[in-house]
Design a protein around this motif. Structure first.
Motif, PDB file in Angstrom:
ATOM      1  N   LYS A  64     -38.008  10.522  38.729  1.00 44.16           N
ATOM      2  CA  LYS A  64     -37.930   9.205  39.332  1.00 44.16           C
ATOM      3  C   LYS A  64     -38.226   9.439  41.062  1.00 44.16           C
ATOM      4  O   LYS A  64     -38.088  10.522  41.407  1.00 44.16           O
ATOM      5  CB  LYS A  64     -36.798   8.629  39.232  1.00 44.16           C
ATOM      6  N   ALA A  83     -29.520  -9.107  35.633  1.00 42.64           N
ATOM      7  CA  ALA A  83     -29.052  -7.801  35.442  1.00 42.64           C
ATOM      8  C   ALA A  83     -27.549  -7.768  34.817  1.00 42.64           C
ATOM      9  O   ALA A  83     -26.682  -7.164  34.259  1.00 42.64           O
ATOM     10  CB  ALA A  83     -29.134  -7.002  36.601  1.00 42.64           C
ATOM     11  N   MET A  88     -26.468  -4.502  33.102  1.00 44.10           N
ATOM     12  CA  MET A  88     -27.319  -3.326  33.259  1.00 44.10           C
ATOM     13  C   MET A  88     -27.626  -3.168  34.871  1.00 44.10           C
ATOM     14  O   MET A  88     -27.128  -4.030  35.648  1.00 44.10           O
ATOM     15  CB  MET A  88     -28.628  -3.289  32.578  1.00 44.10           C
ATOM     16  N   TYR A  89     -27.896  -2.065  35.222  1.00 45.23           N
ATOM     17  CA  TYR A  89     -28.201  -1.814  36.445  1.00 45.23           C
ATOM     18  C   TYR A  89     -29.692  -2.494  36.900  1.00 45.23           C
ATOM     19  O   TYR A  89     -30.352  -2.803  36.221  1.00 45.23           O
ATOM     20  CB  TYR A  89     -28.420  -0.044  36.845  1.00 45.23           C
ATOM     21  N   SER A  91     -32.011  -1.602  38.996  1.00 44.30           N
ATOM     22  CA  SER A  91     -33.057  -0.519  39.004  1.00 44.30           C
ATOM     23  C   SER A  91     -33.629  -0.555  37.508  1.00 44.30           C
ATOM     24  O   SER A  91     -34.671  -0.520  37.175  1.00 44.30           O
ATOM     25  CB  SER A  91     -32.772   0.866  39.442  1.00 44.30           C
ATOM     26  N   THR A  92     -32.610  -0.491  36.456  1.00 39.12           N
ATOM     27  CA  THR A  92     -32.829  -0.505  35.052  1.00 39.12           C
ATOM     28  C   THR A  92     -33.995  -1.849  34.575  1.00 39.12           C
ATOM     29  O   THR A  92     -35.061  -1.679  34.078  1.00 39.12           O
ATOM     30  CB  THR A  92     -31.880  -0.352  34.162  1.00 39.12           C
ATOM     31  N   THR A  95     -37.446  -1.692  36.412  1.00 35.85           N
ATOM     32  CA  THR A  95     -38.053  -0.871  35.615  1.00 35.85           C
ATOM     33  C   THR A  95     -38.681  -1.325  34.138  1.00 35.85           C
ATOM     34  O   THR A  95     -39.908  -1.249  34.238  1.00 35.85           O
ATOM     35  CB  THR A  95     -37.272   0.585  35.355  1.00 35.85           C
ATOM     36  N   SER A  96     -37.592  -2.031  33.471  1.00 35.11           N
ATOM     37  CA  SER A  96     -38.047  -2.576  32.348  1.00 35.11           C
ATOM     38  C   SER A  96     -39.134  -3.781  32.509  1.00 35.11           C
ATOM     39  O   SER A  96     -40.183  -3.677  31.814  1.00 35.11           O
ATOM     40  CB  SER A  96     -36.836  -3.292  31.620  1.00 35.11           C
TER      41      SER A  96
END
Length: 106
Positions: A64, A83, A88-89, A91-92, A95-96
């Motif tokens: 990353k 989020a 969830m984070y 950044s996750t 990204t998804s």
């Protein structure tokens, strides 16, 4: 000088007969202490194996990089709400979303 006792202790005032240094107390941690617990002994080869496993695990993970983008405030607020609702984070989620968009448009 005052004859009042201080609230703290002075290492100079405490002299131990066991210590090589007169003002440093021997708390039983010196070389004279018997080795009573040998269960936590780890050999060099075991340590090296664990290090190799940790390195190979890191190589398998996605690398990353930290980047910075300017986004609209409304979009950021919506992303945070989504989020948080999905536990969830941020950044996750980003990204998804980016992976999904790239897969859909390529």
């Amino acid at each position: 000088m005052s004859k009042k006792k201080s609230l703290g202790s002075s290492p100079i005032a405490f002299k131990s007969q066991k210590s090589a240094m007169g003002f440093i107390p021997d708390r039983g941690v010196s070389d004279k202490k018997e080795k009573s617990d040998t269960t936590s002994t780890i050999t060099k080869s075991d340590r090296d194996k664990k290090n190799e496993q940790a390195i190979s695990k890191k190589k398998k993970e996605d690398k990353k990089k930290v980047v910075s983008y300017y986004l609209e405030i409304d979009l950021v607020d919506k992303m945070k709400k989504i989020a948080d609702s999905q536990d969830m984070y941020y950044s996750t989620l980003v990204t998804s979303a980016l992976k999904y968009w790239i897969a859909k448009n390529n």
